[in-house]
Design a protein around this motif. Sequence first.
Motif, PDB file in Angstrom:
ATOM      1  N   GLY A 173       0.840  -1.181   0.000  1.00  0.00           N
ATOM      2  CA  GLY A 173       0.000   0.000   0.000  1.00  0.00           C
ATOM      3  C   GLY A 173       0.881   1.238   0.000  1.00  0.00           C
ATOM      4  O   GLY A 173       2.063   1.194  -0.302  1.00  0.00           O
ATOM      5  N   ARG A 174       0.318   2.349   0.394  1.00  0.00           N
ATOM      6  CA  ARG A 174       1.029   3.624   0.369  1.00  0.00           C
ATOM      7  C   ARG A 174       1.855   3.794   1.640  1.00  0.00           C
ATOM      8  O   ARG A 174       1.301   3.911   2.729  1.00  0.00           O
ATOM      9  CB  ARG A 174       0.027   4.759   0.241  1.00  0.00           C
ATOM     10  CG  ARG A 174       0.667   6.113   0.029  1.00  0.00           C
ATOM     11  CD  ARG A 174      -0.384   7.156   0.044  1.00  0.00           C
ATOM     12  NE  ARG A 174      -1.010   7.099   1.377  1.00  0.00           N
ATOM     13  CZ  ARG A 174      -1.726   8.053   1.907  1.00  0.00           C
ATOM     14  NH1 ARG A 174      -1.965   9.130   1.234  1.00  0.00           N
ATOM     15  NH2 ARG A 174      -2.236   7.935   3.102  1.00  0.00           N
ATOM     16  N   PRO A 175       3.191   3.832   1.523  1.00  0.00           N
ATOM     17  CA  PRO A 175       4.017   4.054   2.718  1.00  0.00           C
ATOM     18  C   PRO A 175       3.930   5.514   3.151  1.00  0.00           C
ATOM     19  O   PRO A 175       3.558   6.380   2.360  1.00  0.00           O
ATOM     20  CB  PRO A 175       5.432   3.712   2.247  1.00  0.00           C
ATOM     21  CG  PRO A 175       5.406   3.935   0.778  1.00  0.00           C
ATOM     22  CD  PRO A 175       3.997   3.640   0.330  1.00  0.00           C
ATOM     23  N   PRO A 176       4.254   5.788   4.414  1.00  0.00           N
ATOM     24  CA  PRO A 176       4.239   7.179   4.860  1.00  0.00           C
ATOM     25  C   PRO A 176       5.284   7.992   4.116  1.00  0.00           C
ATOM     26  O   PRO A 176       6.307   7.454   3.679  1.00  0.00           O
ATOM     27  CB  PRO A 176       4.564   7.084   6.351  1.00  0.00           C
ATOM     28  CG  PRO A 176       5.198   5.769   6.538  1.00  0.00           C
ATOM     29  CD  PRO A 176       4.691   4.870   5.444  1.00  0.00           C
TER      30      PRO A 176
END
Length: 94
Positions: A81-84
């Motif tokens: 998914g989208r990492p920070p």
Amino acid sequence: MPHRLWLLAYDIAHPKRLRRVAKLAELAGHRQQKSVFHAALSPDERQRVEGQLRRQINPAEDHVLLHPICAHCRANTLWQGRPPGPEHEPFWIV
């Protein structure tokens, strides 16, 4: 003293204790998920945070994890998914 990256995670049974622990975790590091934080702490800071958390929890009901993350483990972290974003990194390596 050098800072080390720590994974701080918790599961707190009572809402009042949960708010207090969340506030301490927010002061110590950056939220990754609701109850998961990364914190770059010196040894003295880690001891202070550990003591503060210990005073807020009920050991019969609550759980707090402080786990060190070595440089090798950090370099091999996998995200789905989208990492920070980089603004949430606890420190920069130059």
